[in-house]
Design an enzyme around this catalytic site. Sequence first.
Site, mmCIF file in Angstrom:
data_model
loop_
_atom_site.group_PDB
_atom_site.id
_atom_site.type_symbol
_atom_site.label_atom_id
_atom_site.label_comp_id
_atom_site.label_asym_id
_atom_site.label_seq_id
_atom_site.Cartn_x
_atom_site.Cartn_y
_atom_site.Cartn_z
ATOM 1 N N HIS A 1 0.718 -1.306 0.035
ATOM 2 C CA HIS A 1 -0.079 -0.089 -0.062
ATOM 3 C C HIS A 1 0.829 1.219 0.200
ATOM 4 O O HIS A 1 0.371 2.229 -0.343
ATOM 5 C CB HIS A 1 -0.994 0.026 1.241
ATOM 6 C CG HIS A 1 -0.540 -0.138 2.395
ATOM 7 N ND1 HIS A 1 0.229 -1.625 3.069
ATOM 8 C CD2 HIS A 1 -0.093 0.730 3.596
ATOM 9 C CE1 HIS A 1 0.785 -1.288 4.233
ATOM 10 N NE2 HIS A 1 0.600 -0.096 4.678
ATOM 11 N N LEU B 1 1.214 2.245 13.689
ATOM 12 C CA LEU B 1 -0.099 2.353 13.529
ATOM 13 C C LEU B 1 -0.578 1.489 12.218
ATOM 14 O O LEU B 1 0.173 1.338 11.126
ATOM 15 C CB LEU B 1 -0.758 3.821 13.032
ATOM 16 C CG LEU B 1 -0.372 4.840 14.262
ATOM 17 C CD1 LEU B 1 -0.779 6.243 13.788
ATOM 18 C CD2 LEU B 1 -1.705 4.368 15.266
ATOM 19 N N LYS C 1 4.117 7.163 11.492
ATOM 20 C CA LYS C 1 3.359 7.489 10.288
ATOM 21 C C LYS C 1 2.993 8.702 9.820
ATOM 22 O O LYS C 1 2.885 9.502 10.899
ATOM 23 C CB LYS C 1 2.074 6.638 10.626
ATOM 24 C CG LYS C 1 1.222 6.138 9.221
ATOM 25 C CD LYS C 1 0.510 4.934 9.705
ATOM 26 C CE LYS C 1 -0.583 4.550 8.688
ATOM 27 N NZ LYS C 1 -1.318 3.298 8.908
ATOM 28 N N SER D 1 3.802 -38.891 0.248
ATOM 29 C CA SER D 1 2.219 -39.165 -0.033
ATOM 30 C C SER D 1 1.924 -38.478 -1.717
ATOM 31 O O SER D 1 1.448 -39.037 -2.403
ATOM 32 C CB SER D 1 1.226 -38.425 0.700
ATOM 33 O OG SER D 1 1.105 -39.190 1.988
ATOM 34 N N GLU E 1 2.065 -24.463 3.915
ATOM 35 C CA GLU E 1 1.671 -24.314 2.659
ATOM 36 C C GLU E 1 1.593 -23.091 1.982
ATOM 37 O O GLU E 1 1.856 -22.700 0.821
ATOM 38 C CB GLU E 1 0.312 -25.098 2.575
ATOM 39 C CG GLU E 1 0.176 -26.469 2.595
ATOM 40 C CD GLU E 1 -0.033 -26.820 4.192
ATOM 41 O OE1 GLU E 1 -0.066 -25.833 5.140
ATOM 42 O OE2 GLU E 1 0.130 -27.877 4.559
ATOM 43 N N ASP F 1 -9.748 -41.881 5.726
ATOM 44 C CA ASP F 1 -8.975 -40.840 6.281
ATOM 45 C C ASP F 1 -10.012 -39.890 6.733
ATOM 46 O O ASP F 1 -9.905 -38.975 7.626
ATOM 47 C CB ASP F 1 -7.969 -40.263 5.477
ATOM 48 C CG ASP F 1 -6.564 -40.894 6.109
ATOM 49 O OD1 ASP F 1 -6.415 -41.299 7.110
ATOM 50 O OD2 ASP F 1 -5.511 -40.789 5.225
#
Lengths: 618, 618
Positions: free
Chosen positions: B71, B182, B242, B338, B359, B416
Amino acid sequence: MAQPTDDELTRIAQQLRVDSVRVAAAAGSGHATSSMSAADLMAVLLGRHLRHDFERPEHPGNDRFILSKGHASPLLYASYKALGLIDDDELRTFRTLGSRLEGHPTPRALPWVEVATGSLGQGLPIGVGMALAGKRLDRVGYRVWVLCGDSELAEGSVWEAAEHAGSEHLDNLTAIVDVNRLGQRGPTRHGHDLDAYARRLQAFGWHTVECDGHDVAAIDRALAEARSTLGQPTAVLARTLKGKGVADAEDREGLHGKPLKHPDEAIAELGGVTDLRLEVQQPPAARVLHAVQSGHLELPRYEKGEEIATRSAYGQALTALGSARGDVVALDGEVSDSTKTEQFAKEHPERFFECYIAEQQMVAAAVGLAARGYTPYASSFAAFLTRAHDFVRMAAVSGSDIKLAGSHAGVSIGQDGPSQMGLEDLAMFRSVHGSTVLYPCDANQTAQLVAALAERPGIGYLRTTRGETPALYGPDETFPIGGSKVLRSSDADRVTIVAAGVTVREALAAADQLAEVGIACRVIDLYSVKPVDTATLREAAERTGCLLTVEDHRPEGGLGDAVSEAFADGGPVPRLVRLAVRHMPGSATPGEQLRSAGIDEAAIAAAVRLLVEIAVVS
Amino acid sequence: MAQPTDDELTRIAQQLRVDSVRVAAAAGSGHATSSMSAADLMAVLLGRHLRHDFERPEHPGNDRFILSKGHASPLLYASYKALGLIDDDELRTFRTLGSRLEGHPTPRALPWVEVATGSLGQGLPIGVGMALAGKRLDRVGYRVWVLCGDSELAEGSVWEAAEHAGSEHLDNLTAIVDVNRLGQRGPTRHGHDLDAYARRLQAFGWHTVECDGHDVAAIDRALAEARSTLGQPTAVLARTLKGKGVADAEDREGLHGKPLKHPDEAIAELGGVTDLRLEVQQPPAARVLHAVQSGHLELPRYEKGEEIATRSAYGQALTALGSARGDVVALDGEVSDSTKTEQFAKEHPERFFECYIAEQQMVAAAVGLAARGYTPYASSFAAFLTRAHDFVRMAAVSGSDIKLAGSHAGVSIGQDGPSQMGLEDLAMFRSVHGSTVLYPCDANQTAQLVAALAERPGIGYLRTTRGETPALYGPDETFPIGGSKVLRSSDADRVTIVAAGVTVREALAAADQLAEVGIACRVIDLYSVKPVDTATLREAAERTGCLLTVEDHRPEGGLGDAVSEAFADGGPVPRLVRLAVRHMPGSATPGEQLRSAGIDEAAIAAAVRLLVEIAVVS
């Protein structure tokens, strides 16, 4: 009740191991070794520290327990047997069709399971929600115990929870970490380095205790220390061995999630099958003081034509709902000035939970609060709720009743650009099992739907808009979930425009424009995206033959899909066209954004004209 | 090149502030105060420490810079002006339609932006991916600098990144934290308590330096310390205000994301408009040694009928791809046994990244590696990729080319239970802009698609199955993305069954069963779920009039939606029926699961018979 001796607890722990080995062997799958590492922790917790009336799971004084390492379900079910809650026959139904003893625990048929687990890193964040309920709302002295694996501490959500619990001084929360050194595919990052975990947790404001997780007396001291620690949550870091007690399984890699190779020998090595019973301490008498307030709900009312953003109406309606109902709580991800829950925070500060920029923790806390009987509304930008997708998915498995509100939906937010635009939220929430997905277009509709959601079970989602929109409806109009509003209709309608939220105004303007050139259109405000009003859509299809959906969302999984699904019953399907956001937006004014995306009045009118021409041609 | 003096840097910082105020005022929106707090940090970084040839963004020796607090884009664009990359006219296009200076930075038209930011907590995780590339693959001494906000440290993803970077000893990574106290709606949790951040980061293995973020000399020393710290990543914790430099904005609440109220006075107070130039040090000569290997791709080949899980074929094909192409890297979320990426890890250990159960960090690292020119494949259970939804969404905004593979899709995993079942993944990935979504049913198809994805831009998703399936196709069959396979067809077809993945076998069995009772069915293997083979679906619709989709996924947003969308062009639509997972599954065998969900052979056959009867009746 006499407390079990250390020796008795050791024997109980062995029984928990034996039963874990047995059920995994019988099922041919299941996490035997992950259960064995935590058996002593479980035995001591149940036998000496947990206070819980298992006959009355709703007892307000009950301690809460979450098996965050949900794959160790054999241990949990073996404990239920030791507690006399299930018998051995039921125990052996583990992981079979129709059994309530699922591969990973869920509360759907087990009254003693607080929330579903199995997606790692969720138990502690949810436990924080319960501990907040205990501390700030129920004001009953129950403790929340969360049994965690070591692997799952790699999940960022655990550190969101650690920060939240530390900052809120949740001394009614204990994390018991089964540090067995082995994850699924091999060693964890920190192995048996308990100090590594301790340093991290201490930095986040936690008290930590390290112990040998197979020494019953040491565990007992650690849990007692947790109970007597004030002003801080405590983490008991227990050094354990995966597969503990069976020589050819103990501390070995490659055995995750599998039954032991030689279960009979293992059972013999563990001391054989026993049928010992364990008693848990009763909770103290307790009464929850937060009975639902009797206040009459006075929703805000808006004059027709009044320009007000649906996010503002959301904040106002939620505040009113909070005044009427003491069970309603609000959570926010440090954007309450944008989602407009700041008004709720001001009027009901004790029921407002600032979660800072940690959306996973926010949704998890909502799940924890819902498990304690509260009705939580959690709010952030629609775009950022994608952070909590896995928590929402698991909340549905839990059968949790939580409400989520996503503000700043779609390109209509304007200049901020795509990072802030919720363009995939309808797809995400629609795909969640049993969800309700609402997208109001005006303030009165929003207010009504905020109230309706409170009564609706499951995951409720409300999508709000940043910019102001005119109140289209009067304050006495009703908007049942599963309904829709037909805003324009005549016998001459040639196309139906289906809109929701910010596109309703565009659809109406397009219809007016088209009427001037002699093309009558039906316009439907499909505020209930799921469930969808199939009857009204079907009637529109029969009358007009063509449905044009217009949505401030990606073409996949949103309004267009909802309408298509309404016709996926093998019956005749009308012609369908989807107007949706197909490009990657940049910065622009809201009006320019709708135009660029091709979902504004002009785009709708052009599409309808084209369709009418095609229909004429064909 | 003479380095700028402290005084010159101070004046440059004031110019960055002035220009930030100016552009926000001109746009009527934008984050002026968040830019002003970090202006000194930016000036010192650019003037003294960053080594970057802005004329050659692809220079392998370039330091990398990520504005995680996206931002603060006014600050970034003001810096581009000071660097002579854009002129003042362009600067003033900020946040307008068509400008490359978007509300939050994206790389689509700005060659100096590495990745899109604006969803907080993503810059540091992505920076970790770049630092890993620099350290382990490029072996070029570039540094990665990430400018973070303080608010965003509440995101769990930041702590996944902190853990990853600390454990990997990424001393080429520096986080500069603009601690301006802030957030958006008010004070952050820790305010100006720099020590609170330092303790946390140190516990995760980081070196930390605290400084006054408005003292140019102090910042310079801190950044120099970061550069000279070995064996650890460094966080520079800078105390800032800020809105710094403008009395009525400095350190005040309620000014987030807004232009200053009195910009002209503010500009005067800041010393007025200037047009100073800043030069950045050139990077050293560098050559990347990882040129794409010339190896011929030899994909694994499977005999027709061979039973093998598509996840295994994925692992084997990815390994082969890695042998042929040095740019292919693999990441896994601690489940490589897996997802079957363990074979890649064994054969290409230097290009395998174990991300543990994190993840978000896994996908972020993939984005970082892709930004450095690698072709990453990141794998976990399909269900758990929902954790990274926001990262995938933002990767699409970045235009990042990453490939994700989700294993254990659907109810077919068996015992599962629902926590482990990917049932919403197709909806999630289809809704991502520009994505490719593939769901192979056999091993040869999987292998081909793994290779095809490497050439495909954007977000690629491959869904794999846990259980074994027979090889339906020979090893020489080809499977273009966007294609499909018609497996049964005749002029007598009365219904088309559209399946993918695990339901293809069920569809074929149902078709065989139906053929025995005289009902001919077309069967389509729709392995390319997005883009979808509209032509083949349309032909099937014309010939059979009815399409039945069968998917191991929720009814919303998946295969059924993909087929519906193919007909959302205003043309005639065939009759449609969706068989999908509508209940909440429990534990059961894979076969029982398909039966319970109503997506097995019997359910398909029953549905077709019903449709044929309806068609006869109607």
